[in-house]
Every structure is written in structure tokens, then in C-alpha cells.
Design a protein around this motif. Structure first.
Motif, mmCIF file in Angstrom:
data_model
loop_
_atom_site.group_PDB
_atom_site.id
_atom_site.type_symbol
_atom_site.label_atom_id
_atom_site.label_comp_id
_atom_site.label_asym_id
_atom_site.label_seq_id
_atom_site.Cartn_x
_atom_site.Cartn_y
_atom_site.Cartn_z
ATOM 1 N N ASP A 152 32.617 64.484 103.238
ATOM 2 C CA ASP A 152 32.364 64.807 101.835
ATOM 3 C C ASP A 152 32.408 63.575 100.942
ATOM 4 O OD1 ASP A 152 32.046 67.451 102.461
ATOM 5 O OD2 ASP A 152 34.075 68.053 101.858
ATOM 6 N N ARG A 153 33.322 62.664 101.217
ATOM 7 C CA ARG A 153 33.447 61.474 100.367
ATOM 8 C C ARG A 153 32.257 60.539 100.555
ATOM 9 N NH1 ARG A 153 39.217 60.616 103.026
ATOM 10 N NH2 ARG A 153 37.867 61.363 104.718
ATOM 11 N N ALA A 158 26.577 58.749 99.028
ATOM 12 C CA ALA A 158 25.178 58.764 99.472
ATOM 13 C C ALA A 158 24.301 59.524 98.491
ATOM 14 C CB ALA A 158 25.084 59.373 100.864
ATOM 15 N N ASP A 159 24.770 60.659 98.016
ATOM 16 C CA ASP A 159 23.973 61.458 97.082
ATOM 17 C C ASP A 159 23.722 60.695 95.790
ATOM 18 O OD1 ASP A 159 23.845 63.520 98.882
ATOM 19 O OD2 ASP A 159 25.401 64.744 97.924
ATOM 20 N N ALA A 173 33.698 50.012 93.852
ATOM 21 C CA ALA A 173 33.563 50.947 92.733
ATOM 22 C C ALA A 173 33.247 52.353 93.236
ATOM 23 C CB ALA A 173 32.473 50.466 91.784
ATOM 24 N N HIS A 174 32.395 52.459 94.252
ATOM 25 C CA HIS A 174 32.109 53.772 94.830
ATOM 26 C C HIS A 174 33.366 54.357 95.478
ATOM 27 C CE1 HIS A 174 27.813 54.248 94.242
ATOM 28 N NE2 HIS A 174 27.617 52.987 94.600
ATOM 29 N N ALA A 175 34.152 53.504 96.126
ATOM 30 C CA ALA A 175 35.386 53.976 96.762
ATOM 31 C C ALA A 175 36.345 54.552 95.723
ATOM 32 C CB ALA A 175 36.036 52.838 97.543
ATOM 33 N N ARG A 176 36.490 53.859 94.592
ATOM 34 C CA ARG A 176 37.361 54.370 93.526
ATOM 35 C C ARG A 176 36.854 55.714 93.016
ATOM 36 N NH1 ARG A 176 37.298 48.943 91.615
ATOM 37 N NH2 ARG A 176 35.769 49.538 90.030
ATOM 38 N N ALA A 177 35.537 55.848 92.913
ATOM 39 C CA ALA A 177 34.959 57.085 92.380
ATOM 40 C C ALA A 177 35.237 58.291 93.267
ATOM 41 C CB ALA A 177 33.458 56.911 92.192
ATOM 42 N N VAL A 178 35.371 58.076 94.574
ATOM 43 C CA VAL A 178 35.632 59.201 95.480
ATOM 44 C C VAL A 178 37.084 59.234 95.949
ATOM 45 C CG1 VAL A 178 33.236 59.339 96.250
ATOM 46 C CG2 VAL A 178 34.822 57.888 97.518
ATOM 47 N N GLY A 179 37.924 58.339 95.404
ATOM 48 C CA GLY A 179 39.353 58.419 95.645
ATOM 49 C C GLY A 179 39.846 57.874 96.964
ATOM 50 N N ARG A 182 38.527 50.766 99.566
ATOM 51 C CA ARG A 182 37.293 50.127 100.032
ATOM 52 C C ARG A 182 37.253 50.107 101.552
ATOM 53 N NH1 ARG A 182 35.094 45.255 101.541
ATOM 54 N NH2 ARG A 182 33.134 44.651 100.513
ATOM 55 N N ARG A 183 38.381 49.800 102.156
ATOM 56 C CA ARG A 183 38.445 49.718 103.612
ATOM 57 C C ARG A 183 38.164 51.084 104.250
ATOM 58 N NH1 ARG A 183 43.550 47.133 107.000
ATOM 59 N NH2 ARG A 183 42.665 47.424 109.090
ATOM 60 N N THR A 184 38.737 52.134 103.667
ATOM 61 C CA THR A 184 38.516 53.472 104.216
ATOM 62 C C THR A 184 37.048 53.881 104.094
ATOM 63 O OG1 THR A 184 40.779 54.171 103.745
ATOM 64 C CG2 THR A 184 39.110 55.911 103.974
ATOM 65 N N LEU A 185 36.438 53.612 102.933
ATOM 66 C CA LEU A 185 35.030 53.986 102.760
ATOM 67 C C LEU A 185 34.136 53.199 103.707
ATOM 68 C CD1 LEU A 185 33.041 55.742 101.258
ATOM 69 C CD2 LEU A 185 32.855 53.951 99.510
#
Length: 266
Positions: A152-153, A158-159, A173-179, A182-185
């Protein structure tokens, strides 16, 4: 929804049936397959064909061979005319096992129109069909893959990029937006798509750019539309990913080299 040909090629002396399907802006066939081999060509406009995560853009200079049974979606980002040639496998010597792009020159285009005539007699039909098969020249298979994530994240990121390829936000910045971090994303992107974020975003941008280029829009405008600061940055990314320039790709030039498998967005 416009109906595609389904079922066996009607009996007769020939092996090829030609169908023409006008497509409106944004119109797509639902995923489907055919018991025949199919050659998908844009008589007018620009078509897109998706097979799983692979995506081809087809201006009138390119067509796509689809083996019988391959599930695909075909549509148009602008008004177009889809011209489909359906080849009965039992009466066709061509047996390419994978979707294969082919170049379409003036002779092949005229032969397709010739085979579409309802008053064509058996002798001329058989001769024309033989020449069509001789003219199907495979091009390097360079679909632009955009694997769809399942997490989902990752899918939220991607969407956002699919909706706006010019989104310049960093991975952080995308990582922060989905909570997530950076490493996890980064890890999730590779796990879900088989690509690092930068490479996946490059593919999204190039896939969005090709229909615009095929319509004749200037490279400078297209580059800006899909998120590149300069035309040269866009052209460099295209060459690294596809193996040639956009112009040669869209003209059906068969002489380009392999893409760089490590290509990433700059």
C-alpha cells in the motif's frame, strides 16, 4: 466499448483478416486475448498496448505482433484508428512466441489496406499475404516496463507519480508522505517492482513522453511535461533506457543498440 474480433478467422483461401476499429480519446479495450495471432497497427493516431507490466507505444511507423492467446489491453491516448490483422495460426508460417514490434513502411501500409478490401479475389489475396509476411521485420524488443507495486505504501507513491510524472519530490519526501523511512521505501520499491525508485520513475516518465512525441510535440515541451529540467537530460535518459533516440525509436529504426540495464533518472 468497441468490440474486437473474437473467434476463428472466417474460412477462406487466405490466412489474414483485417479489422479497423475507431478509438475515441482515452478509449481502451478491457484485457482480452485472441485465438489468432494479431498484428496491432495505428492506421491513424497513436496506440498503446499493455501486456502485463510491459507497454508499447505505436505510432503509424510501428506495429506489434501478439501471439495467439496473449492477454493484452489496447487503447489510444488521443483519437486513433486501430487496424488489426488477425492471422490464423494453422495457416501462418510465422511463429514468434513473444510480443514483437515490427517496422511499418509505406509498402506494408498499402498492402494492409489492399487486404482489407472486400472485393479482393483469391489469387491477389494469397500473393499479398505472402508479401506481408515477408515484410514483417522485427525491431529490438524494448517495451517500457512499469511494474505495479502491491504494498500500500509503495502503491501510494506509484499512483502519485503515474498521475503526475513531473513530480520532482525526492525519495525521502515520498517516504515521509507515506510514513516510512527512506531506507524502508527503497527496500519496498525493489521488493515490489524489481527496480530502484529512480529507475522506476524514469520508466514512468518515458512511457508518458512517448505518446506526446509520437503526436509531434517538441522534445523541449515533452521533456518539461514529464519532469526533466532540460531536453538534453530527457534525451540522455531515453538513450540509456531504450538504447536509441526518441526519433529513431518512433521511426522504426532497427539499428539501435541495447539499453543500459542500470539506467536511472538523473
Amino acid at each position: 466499448m468497441t468490440e474486437a474480433v473474437v473467434g476463428a478467422v472466417p474460412p477462406g483461401v487466405g490466412a489474414i483478416v483485417v479489422g479497423n476499429f475507431p478509438l475515441a480519446y482515452g478509449q481502451w479495450f478491457v484485457p482480452h486475448s485472441h485465438p489468432q495471432h494479431q498484428l496491432v497497427w495505428a492506421r491513424r493516431g497513436v496506440l498503446g498496448v499493455a501486456v502485463d507490466d510491459a507497454y508499447w507505444v505505436l505510432p503509424p511507423t510501428r506495429a506489434l505482433w501478439l501471439p495467439a492467446g496473449v492477454v493484452h489491453r489496447t487503447g489510444a491516448t488521443r483519437e486513433a484508428v486501430l487496424c488489426s490483422l488477425y492471422f490464423e495460426p494453422d495457416r501462418c508460417d510465422l511463429d514468434w512466441a513473444d510480443p514483437t514490434p515490427v517496422a511499418v513502411d509505406g509498402l506494408l501500409a498499402h498492402l494492409i489496406a489492399h487486404l482489407g478490401r472486400e472485393d479482393l479475389h483469391d489469387g491477389p489475396r494469397l500473393r499479398a499475404e505472402a508479401v506481408v509476411l515477408d515484410l514483417l521485420r522485427p525491431l529490438p524488443a524494448t517495451p517500457i516496463d512499469v511494474p505495479h507495486p502491491t504494498d500500500d505504501r509503495v502503491r501510494a507513491v506509484a499512483d502519485a507519480l503515474l498521475a503526475n510524472p513531473a513530480d520532482t519530490r525526492s525519495l525521502e519526501a515520498h517516504a515521509r508522505a507515506v510514513g516510512v523511512s527512506r531506507r524502508t521505501l527503497t527496500r519496498l520499491f525493489v521488493h515490489d517492482t524489481g527496480m530502484y525508485f529512480d529507475r522506476w520513475r524514469t520508466h514512468v516518465r518515458l512511457r508518458a513522453a512517448l505518446p506526446l512525441l509520437a503526436e509531434g510535440q517538441p522534445v523541449s515541451r515533452v521533456a518539461h511535461t514529464v519532469g526533466y529540467a532540460t531536453p538534453s537530460a530527457f534525451l540522455a535518459a531515453f538513450r540509456r533506457t531504450v538504447g536509441t533516440s526518441p526519433g529513431r525509436y518512433l521511426k522504426g529504426d532497427a539499428s539501435f543498440g541495447p539499453p543500459d540495464p542500470s539506467a536511472a533518472d538523473a
